[in-house]
Design a protein around this motif. Structure first.
Motif, PDB file in Angstrom:
ATOM      1  N   GLY A   9       0.974  -1.202   0.101  1.00  0.00           N
ATOM      2  CA  GLY A   9      -0.020   0.104   0.058  1.00  0.00           C
ATOM      3  C   GLY A   9       0.833   1.340   0.049  1.00  0.00           C
ATOM      4  O   GLY A   9       1.711   1.633   0.711  1.00  0.00           O
ATOM      5  N   ALA A  13       0.271   5.707   5.137  1.00  0.00           N
ATOM      6  CA  ALA A  13       1.208   4.985   5.975  1.00  0.00           C
ATOM      7  C   ALA A  13       2.373   4.275   5.322  1.00  0.00           C
ATOM      8  O   ALA A  13       3.372   4.364   5.918  1.00  0.00           O
ATOM      9  CB  ALA A  13       0.343   3.880   6.654  1.00  0.00           C
ATOM     10  N   GLU A  32       2.080  -1.610  -4.338  1.00  0.00           N
ATOM     11  CA  GLU A  32       0.829  -0.732  -4.605  1.00  0.00           C
ATOM     12  C   GLU A  32      -0.432  -1.603  -5.529  1.00  0.00           C
ATOM     13  O   GLU A  32       0.392  -1.650  -6.750  1.00  0.00           O
ATOM     14  CB  GLU A  32       1.133   0.684  -4.890  1.00  0.00           C
ATOM     15  N   ARG A  33      -1.292  -1.638  -5.514  1.00  0.00           N
ATOM     16  CA  ARG A  33      -2.299  -2.063  -6.327  1.00  0.00           C
ATOM     17  C   ARG A  33      -2.644  -1.088  -7.398  1.00  0.00           C
ATOM     18  O   ARG A  33      -2.972  -1.633  -8.677  1.00  0.00           O
ATOM     19  CB  ARG A  33      -3.696  -2.433  -5.745  1.00  0.00           C
ATOM     20  N   ASP A  47      -5.556  18.013   7.223  1.00  0.00           N
ATOM     21  CA  ASP A  47      -4.492  18.807   7.860  1.00  0.00           C
ATOM     22  C   ASP A  47      -3.724  17.871   8.828  1.00  0.00           C
ATOM     23  O   ASP A  47      -3.870  16.906   9.233  1.00  0.00           O
ATOM     24  CB  ASP A  47      -5.572  19.483   9.046  1.00  0.00           C
ATOM     25  N   ARG A 104      -4.199  15.860  -0.737  1.00  0.00           N
ATOM     26  CA  ARG A 104      -3.560  14.585  -0.651  1.00  0.00           C
ATOM     27  C   ARG A 104      -2.534  14.168  -1.661  1.00  0.00           C
ATOM     28  O   ARG A 104      -1.693  13.730  -1.653  1.00  0.00           O
ATOM     29  CB  ARG A 104      -4.677  13.627  -0.808  1.00  0.00           C
ATOM     30  N   VAL A 123      -2.086  -7.256  -4.024  1.00  0.00           N
ATOM     31  CA  VAL A 123      -1.563  -8.429  -3.098  1.00  0.00           C
ATOM     32  C   VAL A 123      -3.205  -9.159  -2.789  1.00  0.00           C
ATOM     33  O   VAL A 123      -4.067  -8.626  -2.519  1.00  0.00           O
ATOM     34  CB  VAL A 123      -1.099  -7.928  -1.787  1.00  0.00           C
ATOM     35  N   ASP A 303      -4.986   2.692   8.548  1.00  0.00           N
ATOM     36  CA  ASP A 303      -6.500   2.117   8.369  1.00  0.00           C
ATOM     37  C   ASP A 303      -6.543   0.435   8.425  1.00  0.00           C
ATOM     38  O   ASP A 303      -7.626  -0.157   9.014  1.00  0.00           O
ATOM     39  CB  ASP A 303      -7.002   2.564   7.239  1.00  0.00           C
ATOM     40  N   VAL A 313      -8.134  12.372  12.104  1.00  0.00           N
ATOM     41  CA  VAL A 313      -6.937  11.843  12.594  1.00  0.00           C
ATOM     42  C   VAL A 313      -6.171  10.658  11.987  1.00  0.00           C
ATOM     43  O   VAL A 313      -4.985  10.446  11.927  1.00  0.00           O
ATOM     44  CB  VAL A 313      -7.383  11.036  14.047  1.00  0.00           C
ATOM     45  N   GLY A 314      -6.930   9.932  10.889  1.00  0.00           N
ATOM     46  CA  GLY A 314      -6.443   8.745  10.343  1.00  0.00           C
ATOM     47  C   GLY A 314      -5.149   8.828   9.682  1.00  0.00           C
ATOM     48  O   GLY A 314      -4.528   8.005   9.835  1.00  0.00           O
ATOM     49  N   ALA A 315      -5.054   9.904   8.635  1.00  0.00           N
ATOM     50  CA  ALA A 315      -3.924   9.908   7.761  1.00  0.00           C
ATOM     51  C   ALA A 315      -2.824  10.513   8.720  1.00  0.00           C
ATOM     52  O   ALA A 315      -1.629   9.978   8.635  1.00  0.00           O
ATOM     53  CB  ALA A 315      -3.915  10.825   6.710  1.00  0.00           C
ATOM     54  N   ASN A 316      -3.104  11.294   9.852  1.00  0.00           N
ATOM     55  CA  ASN A 316      -1.900  11.489  10.779  1.00  0.00           C
ATOM     56  C   ASN A 316      -1.292  10.564  11.380  1.00  0.00           C
ATOM     57  O   ASN A 316      -0.137  10.287  11.634  1.00  0.00           O
ATOM     58  CB  ASN A 316      -2.613  12.662  11.707  1.00  0.00           C
TER      59      ASN A 316
HETATM   60  C1  LIG Z   1     -13.848  12.181   3.674  1.00  0.00           C
HETATM   61  C2  LIG Z   1     -12.547  11.793   4.653  1.00  0.00           C
HETATM   62  C3  LIG Z   1     -11.893  12.755   5.009  1.00  0.00           C
HETATM   63  C4  LIG Z   1     -10.706  12.559   5.789  1.00  0.00           C
HETATM   64  N1  LIG Z   1     -10.005  13.577   6.382  1.00  0.00           N
HETATM   65  C5  LIG Z   1      -8.908  13.384   7.095  1.00  0.00           C
HETATM   66  C6  LIG Z   1      -8.133  14.270   7.749  1.00  0.00           C
HETATM   67  O1  LIG Z   1      -8.476  15.479   7.413  1.00  0.00           O
HETATM   68  N2  LIG Z   1      -7.051  14.129   8.476  1.00  0.00           N
HETATM   69  C7  LIG Z   1      -6.687  12.831   8.705  1.00  0.00           C
HETATM   70  O2  LIG Z   1      -5.765  12.565   9.276  1.00  0.00           O
HETATM   71  N3  LIG Z   1      -7.304  11.642   8.258  1.00  0.00           N
HETATM   72  C8  LIG Z   1      -8.458  11.865   7.436  1.00  0.00           C
HETATM   73  N4  LIG Z   1      -9.052  10.736   6.635  1.00  0.00           N
HETATM   74  C9  LIG Z   1      -8.687   9.279   7.259  1.00  0.00           C
HETATM   75  C10 LIG Z   1      -7.507   9.020   6.375  1.00  0.00           C
HETATM   76  O3  LIG Z   1      -7.986   9.380   4.770  1.00  0.00           O
HETATM   77  C11 LIG Z   1      -7.103   7.738   6.284  1.00  0.00           C
HETATM   78  O4  LIG Z   1      -7.083   7.426   7.742  1.00  0.00           O
HETATM   79  C12 LIG Z   1      -5.692   7.489   5.618  1.00  0.00           C
HETATM   80  O5  LIG Z   1      -6.046   7.590   4.267  1.00  0.00           O
HETATM   81  C13 LIG Z   1      -5.283   6.210   6.123  1.00  0.00           C
HETATM   82  O6  LIG Z   1      -4.077   5.841   5.189  1.00  0.00           O
HETATM   83  P1  LIG Z   1      -3.343   4.138   5.128  1.00  0.00           P
HETATM   84  O7  LIG Z   1      -2.182   4.643   4.294  1.00  0.00           O
HETATM   85  O8  LIG Z   1      -3.525   3.491   6.317  1.00  0.00           O
HETATM   86  O9  LIG Z   1      -4.518   4.029   4.054  1.00  0.00           O
HETATM   87  P2  LIG Z   1      -5.067   4.313   2.689  1.00  0.00           P
HETATM   88  O10 LIG Z   1      -4.972   5.893   2.524  1.00  0.00           O
HETATM   89  O11 LIG Z   1      -6.355   3.553   2.377  1.00  0.00           O
HETATM   90  O12 LIG Z   1      -3.991   3.736   1.636  1.00  0.00           O
HETATM   91  C14 LIG Z   1      -3.885   2.424   1.242  1.00  0.00           C
HETATM   92  C15 LIG Z   1      -3.284   2.044  -0.009  1.00  0.00           C
HETATM   93  O13 LIG Z   1      -3.181   0.749  -0.146  1.00  0.00           O
HETATM   94  C16 LIG Z   1      -3.639   0.324  -1.461  1.00  0.00           C
HETATM   95  N5  LIG Z   1      -4.029  -0.955  -1.600  1.00  0.00           N
HETATM   96  C17 LIG Z   1      -5.136  -1.422  -0.887  1.00  0.00           C
HETATM   97  N6  LIG Z   1      -5.468  -2.676  -1.145  1.00  0.00           N
HETATM   98  C18 LIG Z   1      -4.334  -3.160  -1.746  1.00  0.00           C
HETATM   99  C19 LIG Z   1      -3.855  -4.566  -2.022  1.00  0.00           C
HETATM  100  N7  LIG Z   1      -4.678  -5.606  -1.894  1.00  0.00           N
HETATM  101  N8  LIG Z   1      -2.618  -4.658  -2.634  1.00  0.00           N
HETATM  102  C20 LIG Z   1      -1.736  -3.335  -2.767  1.00  0.00           C
HETATM  103  N9  LIG Z   1      -2.229  -2.400  -2.431  1.00  0.00           N
HETATM  104  C21 LIG Z   1      -3.459  -2.334  -1.927  1.00  0.00           C
HETATM  105  C22 LIG Z   1      -4.476   1.312  -1.753  1.00  0.00           C
HETATM  106  O14 LIG Z   1      -4.520   1.651  -3.282  1.00  0.00           O
HETATM  107  C23 LIG Z   1      -4.012   2.721  -1.223  1.00  0.00           C
HETATM  108  O15 LIG Z   1      -3.092   3.316  -1.972  1.00  0.00           O
HETATM  109  C24 LIG Z   1     -10.291  11.203   6.215  1.00  0.00           C
HETATM  110  C25 LIG Z   1     -11.159  10.045   5.363  1.00  0.00           C
HETATM  111  C26 LIG Z   1     -12.137  10.457   4.805  1.00  0.00           C
HETATM  112  C27 LIG Z   1     -13.141   9.156   4.328  1.00  0.00           C
END
Ligand SMILES: Cc1cc2nc3c(=O)[nH]c(=O)nc-3n(C[C@H](O)[C@H](O)[C@H](O)COP(=O)(O)OP(=O)(O)OC[C@H]3O[C@@H](n4cnc5c(N)ncnc54)[C@H](O)[C@@H]3O)c2cc1C
Length: 385
Positions: A9, A13, A32-33, A47, A104, A123, A303, A313-316
């Motif tokens: 991914g 993160a 990455e998918r 933010d 983003r 994956v 996530d 919070v999630g992305a942070n």
């Molecule tokens: C409307 C909305 C607003 C938000 N606003 C905020 C904010 O202001 N601040 C904040 O901190 N958080 C915010 N969030 C939460 C934030 O978007 C997530 O918590 C964050 O993106 C999580 O990051 P991640 O890298 O764990 O997962 P993701 O961002 O989901 O990234 C996962 C990656 O893995 C890849 N992937 C998935 N499955 C596979 C596979 N099988 N094989 C290979 N690759 C794969 C995907 O394509 C993707 O690129 C918001 C969420 C939403 C829905």
């Protein structure tokens, strides 16, 4: 010793994890998918908080570049009631850098930098504990083994089943997202309403938030309590519509939303009238206390580990976890050290994520509440004076 590390991914993160390892000259395979970085629209602005996302960027050596790209003025927040009365109008001080906004797509490109991501490598499964390490199976039938596989593949993680049987469940709150382009030129009244940051309007069991991104782009989020299949019988929302709703029919979704928010002040409804496309995004979460018994060779970040309601919070958190795990992995010399480092990281992660998951779950209850004053009270609780 150089461990064979894979991260699944290239979201916040996975990229932060890889970028911090890269800074420590430790090789990492990023899988990455998506077929390319811009294969999908990147989503709305984020933010990044001083003690979370910005801390992670500091660990990646990217804080100065972030500061140059980010929009501190985007922290501004205006709250209206459904009649259009301004209840709060908060503006950051000129030197306020607690939570600047960044698109983003800009964040992704900043983190990507020199990383060599393998795009188009979905994956399907990870099998821990094979003779040669953790085995990664890909959608195209290939497979590879690593000393450590890090699942940073988001809400519907394909890595998670290797450590946990938990799956996300629906919160009872759904969201429809739309957007407006070139708002300053095409919709100057709405541009003024939104200001430099966001405008939010809270009603009974529903709310509407519009948030400025860079380049005159605005994302609009309509959130409301509804059964997951509400669109199969729209009348369940008492919106005065009886038919089922085709979520791909832009004009039908627009009409349903206008009915759902009927009676709200006209400029706020204009955000829906001018929205270009509508995406349905029900909010799912993992159980608040999601943890798992440590499995050597596999772990989770972001996530994939602790999907929470979207309350900023999630992305942070995902980024900070990525940075912290990368530092621990880079410092681990032998195979036993690597496993111990991951185990210690998981303990720290689950304690912190558990606290934030509780906080965001309670926050969602207040933001989409039968009593709209709850949302205002939440704003007053968290916003600096
Ligand atoms: C409307 C909305 C607003 C938000 N606003 C905020 C904010 O202001 N601040 C904040 O901190 N958080 C915010 N969030 C939460 C934030 O978007 C997530 O918590 C964050 O993106 C999580 O990051 P991640 O890298 O764990 O997962 P993701 O961002 O989901 O990234 C996962 C990656 O893995 C890849 N992937 C998935 N499955 C596979 C596979 N099988 N094989 C290979 N690759 C794969 C995907 O394509 C993707 O690129 C918001 C969420 C939403 C829905």
């Amino acid at each position: 010793m150089r461990h064979r590390i894979a991260v699944i991914g290239a979201g916040p993160a996975g990229l932060t994890f890889a970028r911090v390892l890269h800074r420590h000259d430790h090789p990492v395979t990023v899988l990455e998918r998506d077929p390319a970085p811009d294969a999908r629209p990147p989503g709305g602005t984020l933010d990044l908080h001083e003690g979370l996302g910005q801390l992670a960027l500091g660990k990646a050596g990217l804080l100065a570049e972030f500061q140059a790209l980010s929009r501190p003025e985007g922290q501004a927040m205006r709250i209206l009631d459904v009649d259009g009365t301004v209840l709060r109008d908060w503006h950051p001080r000129p030197d306020e850098r607690a939570n600047p906004e960044i698109d983003r797509g800009q964040l992704r490109d900043l983190l990507l930098g020199p990383l060599d991501v393998q795009w188009g490598r979905g994956v399907t499964e990870v099998v821990p504990g094979t003779r040669d390490g953790a085995l990664v199976r890909f959608a195209d039938g290939r497979q590879e083994t690593f000393d450590l596989v890090v699942g940073a593949d988001g809400a519907w993680s394909r890595v998670r089943p290797a450590v946990s049987s938990a799956t996300p469940h629906y919160t009872g709150v759904t969201m429809i997202e739309t957007s407006l382009d070139d708002v300053d030129t095409r919709h100057p009244d709405l541009a003024q309403l939104i200001g430099d940051g966001s405008v939010a309007v809270y009603g009974v069991n529903r709310n509407l938030v519009a948030q400025r991104n860079s380049g005159g782009h605005v994302k609009v989020y309509a959130q409301f309590r509804a059964p997951l299949d509400w669109h199969t019988n729209v009348d369940r929302l008492n919106a005065g519509l009886e038919a089922s709703l085709d979520l791909t029919d832009v004009e039908a979704v627009r009409s349903s939303l206008l009915a759902l928010f009927r009676g709200w002040t006209a400029p706020v409804l204009d955000l829906l009238r001018h929205g270009t496309a509508f995406a349905h995004r029900p909010h799912y979460v993992l159980p608040v206390s999601h943890t798992w018994a440590h499995v050597p060779g596999v772990t989770l970040l972001g996530d994939a580990a602790h999907l929470m309601p979207p309350l900023g919070v999630g992305a942070n958190l995902a980024m900070l976890e990525g940075a912290e795990l990368a530092e621990s992995v880079a410092a681990a010399l032998g195979p036993g050290d690597l496993d111990e480092a991951v185990r210690a990281f998981e303990e720290r992660m689950s304690a912190r994520a558990g606290r934030l998951a509780k906080m965001t779950a309670a926050g969602l209850e207040r933001l989409v509440s039968p009593d709209p004053t709850q949302a205002l009270a939440l704003f007053d609780d968290v916003q600096p004076a």
